[in-house]
Design an enzyme around this catalytic site. Structure first.
Site, PDB file in Angstrom:
ATOM      1  N   GLU A  35      48.804  46.292  34.071  1.00  0.00           N
ATOM      2  CA  GLU A  35      49.672  45.137  33.833  1.00  0.00           C
ATOM      3  C   GLU A  35      49.014  43.860  34.307  1.00  0.00           C
ATOM      4  O   GLU A  35      48.254  43.861  35.273  1.00  0.00           O
ATOM      5  CB  GLU A  35      50.980  45.323  34.609  1.00  0.00           C
ATOM      6  N   CYS A  94      47.877  36.860  37.291  1.00  0.00           N
ATOM      7  CA  CYS A  94      47.924  37.908  38.311  1.00  0.00           C
ATOM      8  C   CYS A  94      47.322  39.181  37.715  1.00  0.00           C
ATOM      9  O   CYS A  94      47.846  39.747  36.761  1.00  0.00           O
ATOM     10  CB  CYS A  94      49.376  38.117  38.730  1.00  0.00           C
ATOM     11  N   CYS A 143      47.460  52.996  42.574  1.00  0.00           N
ATOM     12  CA  CYS A 143      47.045  52.577  43.911  1.00  0.00           C
ATOM     13  C   CYS A 143      47.204  53.747  44.872  1.00  0.00           C
ATOM     14  O   CYS A 143      48.091  54.571  44.713  1.00  0.00           O
ATOM     15  CB  CYS A 143      47.929  51.412  44.358  1.00  0.00           C
ATOM     16  N   CYS A 177      52.334  51.936  49.867  1.00  0.00           N
ATOM     17  CA  CYS A 177      53.368  51.071  50.456  1.00  0.00           C
ATOM     18  C   CYS A 177      54.733  51.494  49.884  1.00  0.00           C
ATOM     19  O   CYS A 177      54.882  51.649  48.673  1.00  0.00           O
ATOM     20  CB  CYS A 177      53.103  49.601  50.156  1.00  0.00           C
ATOM     21  N   CYS A 237      56.574  49.450  47.003  1.00  0.00           N
ATOM     22  CA  CYS A 237      55.765  48.985  45.873  1.00  0.00           C
ATOM     23  C   CYS A 237      55.806  49.954  44.697  1.00  0.00           C
ATOM     24  O   CYS A 237      55.587  51.162  44.868  1.00  0.00           O
ATOM     25  CB  CYS A 237      54.329  48.790  46.348  1.00  0.00           C
ATOM     26  N   GLY A 289      46.998  47.786  42.294  1.00  0.00           N
ATOM     27  CA  GLY A 289      45.771  48.225  42.968  1.00  0.00           C
ATOM     28  C   GLY A 289      45.461  47.467  44.236  1.00  0.00           C
ATOM     29  O   GLY A 289      46.062  46.437  44.529  1.00  0.00           O
ATOM     30  N   SER A 329      44.386  39.582  47.387  1.00  0.00           N
ATOM     31  CA  SER A 329      45.400  40.095  48.298  1.00  0.00           C
ATOM     32  C   SER A 329      45.056  41.504  48.760  1.00  0.00           C
ATOM     33  O   SER A 329      44.654  42.353  47.962  1.00  0.00           O
ATOM     34  CB  SER A 329      46.747  40.102  47.564  1.00  0.00           C
ATOM     35  N   LEU A 357      51.408  41.441  55.114  1.00  0.00           N
ATOM     36  CA  LEU A 357      51.782  41.810  56.482  1.00  0.00           C
ATOM     37  C   LEU A 357      53.103  42.593  56.474  1.00  0.00           C
ATOM     38  O   LEU A 357      53.167  43.721  56.922  1.00  0.00           O
ATOM     39  CB  LEU A 357      51.897  40.525  57.312  1.00  0.00           C
ATOM     40  N   ASN A 385      61.299  42.711  45.903  1.00  0.00           N
ATOM     41  CA  ASN A 385      61.778  43.082  44.566  1.00  0.00           C
ATOM     42  C   ASN A 385      62.329  44.489  44.605  1.00  0.00           C
ATOM     43  O   ASN A 385      61.707  45.377  45.193  1.00  0.00           O
ATOM     44  CB  ASN A 385      60.620  43.067  43.570  1.00  0.00           C
ATOM     45  N   CYS A 418      54.718  43.664  39.572  1.00  0.00           N
ATOM     46  CA  CYS A 418      53.832  44.626  38.915  1.00  0.00           C
ATOM     47  C   CYS A 418      54.173  46.080  39.140  1.00  0.00           C
ATOM     48  O   CYS A 418      54.846  46.434  40.076  1.00  0.00           O
ATOM     49  CB  CYS A 418      52.407  44.367  39.353  1.00  0.00           C
TER      50      CYS A 418
HETATM   51  N1  SAH Z   1      47.066  45.883  47.241  1.00  0.00           N
HETATM   52  C1  SAH Z   1      47.128  44.481  47.463  1.00  0.00           C
HETATM   53  C2  SAH Z   1      47.447  43.664  46.229  1.00  0.00           C
HETATM   54  C3  SAH Z   1      48.486  44.155  45.278  1.00  0.00           C
HETATM   55  S1  SAH Z   1      50.172  43.989  45.722  1.00  0.00           S
HETATM   56  C4  SAH Z   1      48.074  44.169  48.609  1.00  0.00           C
HETATM   57  O1  SAH Z   1      48.680  45.081  49.126  1.00  0.00           O
HETATM   58  O2  SAH Z   1      48.146  43.008  49.003  1.00  0.00           O
HETATM   59  C5  SAH Z   1      50.512  42.265  45.672  1.00  0.00           C
HETATM   60  C6  SAH Z   1      51.594  41.841  46.652  1.00  0.00           C
HETATM   61  O3  SAH Z   1      52.890  42.278  46.208  1.00  0.00           O
HETATM   62  C7  SAH Z   1      51.412  42.411  48.052  1.00  0.00           C
HETATM   63  O4  SAH Z   1      51.696  41.432  49.003  1.00  0.00           O
HETATM   64  C8  SAH Z   1      52.453  43.502  48.070  1.00  0.00           C
HETATM   65  O5  SAH Z   1      52.782  43.888  49.367  1.00  0.00           O
HETATM   66  C9  SAH Z   1      53.569  42.853  47.303  1.00  0.00           C
HETATM   67  N2  SAH Z   1      54.615  43.739  46.824  1.00  0.00           N
HETATM   68  C10 SAH Z   1      54.500  44.988  46.356  1.00  0.00           C
HETATM   69  N3  SAH Z   1      55.703  45.490  46.017  1.00  0.00           N
HETATM   70  C11 SAH Z   1      56.597  44.525  46.261  1.00  0.00           C
HETATM   71  C12 SAH Z   1      58.003  44.430  46.114  1.00  0.00           C
HETATM   72  N4  SAH Z   1      58.738  45.463  45.661  1.00  0.00           N
HETATM   73  N5  SAH Z   1      58.592  43.262  46.455  1.00  0.00           N
HETATM   74  C13 SAH Z   1      57.864  42.224  46.924  1.00  0.00           C
HETATM   75  N6  SAH Z   1      56.543  42.252  47.084  1.00  0.00           N
HETATM   76  C14 SAH Z   1      55.912  43.403  46.777  1.00  0.00           C
END
Ligand code: SAH
Length: 352
Positions: free
Chosen positions: A92, A105, A112, A116, A119, A159, A191, A215, A290, A333
């Site tokens: 995406e 973006c 990935c 997390c 995510c 990713g 990021s 963070l 989100n 994403c």
């Molecule tokens: N792997 C990298 C980049 C991809 S994620 C990273 O972890 O930074 C891009 C951003 O979106 C990151 O800050 C991630 O923590 C955040 N993110 C992922 N899922 C999310 C969600 N459901 N709501 C808000 N931010 C989210």
């Protein structure tokens, strides 16, 4: 093995054409066709001899992307693309429009590994790394489709960029190349969820890009719970790596903090964050999390969000609440790829 021609830099292309008995200026022509005119087929390289075009076709490949789905937000014009890759995987890409220009973006992996909890990208699992050509392909395809330039790039799609380090670095070198799209490093953000050794490696490159660090928590207990990477690289070691990064590059770090109701959004969490970041050259981006179905986390209310921000600014920490774009198309994403995967798998009938 056919060579991935769009991932090659000018030097490598020069070596290649020389090996094929061609003069070195041919490399420059090929590079320009791929990265300035952005053609999708060797046959379009009309000032190359036909024999060279044939050689390229026979020994090379282009890893083109195909638009499978395009969603345009009625609210703010944000566009979300689902691309398919030559091997049938999906990624995406989101195009956002800001006052200071168009931002893209990008995804850097198919899925990935970082896990997390909040995510969507991680839920559909990890398949493979993207090649530099496939990251460039996202930029070039969106430019072609919208007929508009791209001014800023953020590596914040699907990713973990620092888990695909060599390809991402090569992509950055190609996309910033004077003989290519020539985007300045200051217009690029990368990021990471916090892979400490790779932050140090990136610092050594001393690129003028913006490092964003996800963070999302101000104590190890909470961060362990929502970001498994924290078990490996806890907050103290991550923040020390960030300090080393700033020392080396003199660049301000951007910390991402997604507020999750009842998990990381209390007054106490905000105070702990202020303490952690005291005196650092940094900026905090606050984002209401989100909603992702499998995660079940809820976003914090507006009042909580702004109260959290006030604690930070009261402690002289620069913090902004990030505007949500593309809310009506689920622009965050990971979700489209997941849907597409589920559909194809159901279609295949393998009971995914
Ligand atoms: N792997 C990298 C980049 C991809 S994620 C990273 O972890 O930074 C891009 C951003 O979106 C990151 O800050 C991630 O923590 C955040 N993110 C992922 N899922 C999310 C969600 N459901 N709501 C808000 N931010 C989210």
């Amino acid at each position: 093995m056919r060579k991935d021609i769009r991932s090659m830099d000018l030097e490598e292309l020069t070596t290649l054409v020389k090996e094929w008995g061609e003069p070195s200026f041919r490399a420059k022509q090929i590079f320009s066709w791929l990265h300035q005119k952005r053609v999708l087929d060797f046959d379009e390289m009309s000032d190359l001899p036909i024999t060279l075009r044939e050689k390229l076709r026979e020994k090379g490949k282009l890893q083109n992307l195909t638009i499978e789905k395009k969603l345009v937000s009625a609210l703010d014009g944000t566009i979300k693309y689902l691309f398919s890759l030559p091997d049938g995987e999906y990624v995406e890409t989101v195009r956002m429009r800001y006052e200071h220009g168009n931002s893209l973006c990008l995804s850097c992996q198919v899925g990935c590994k970082m896990g997390c909890r909040f995510c969507a990208s991680t839920k559909a699992g990890y398949q493979r790394d993207l090649l530099p050509s496939e990251m460039l392909g996202q930029v070039y395809e969106v430019m072609r489709n919208t007929k508009e330039p791209i001014h800023n790039l953020v590596l914040m799609g699907i990713g973990e960029p620092l888990d695909n380090y060599q390809n991402v670095l090569r992509f950055l070198k190609l996309v910033t190349s004077k003989d290519g799209l020539n985007i300045g490093y200051r217009h690029i953000s990368l990021s990471t969820c916090g892979l400490v050794p790779m932050i140090d490696a990136l610092a050594k490159e001393n690129l003028q890009l913006t490092l964003s660090v996800s963070l999302h928590a101000s104590d190890n207990e909470t961060r362990d719970e929502i970001m498994p990477v924290n078990h490996r690289y806890p907050l103290e070691s991550l923040l020390q790596a960030c300090d080393r990064y700033t020392e080396k590059t003199h660049r301000r770090i951007s910390y991402e903090y997604a507020l999750i109701r009842g998990v990381n959004d209390s007054e106490k969490n905000a105070l702990a964050l202020a303490k952690l970041l005291r005196g650092k050259l940094c900026h905090v981006n606050l984002i209401p999390v989100n909603y992702v179905r499998e995660a079940g986390y809820q976003k914090s209310g507006k009042q909580r969000l702004y109260a959290f921000q006030k604690v930070l600014t009261d402690h002289h920490i620069n913090a902004t609440v990030r505007r949500t774009l593309g809310a009506d198309i689920n622009a965050a994403c990971g979700q489209l790829r997941r849907e597409a995967d589920t559909q194809t798998n159901e279609h295949r009938g393998d009971g995914f």
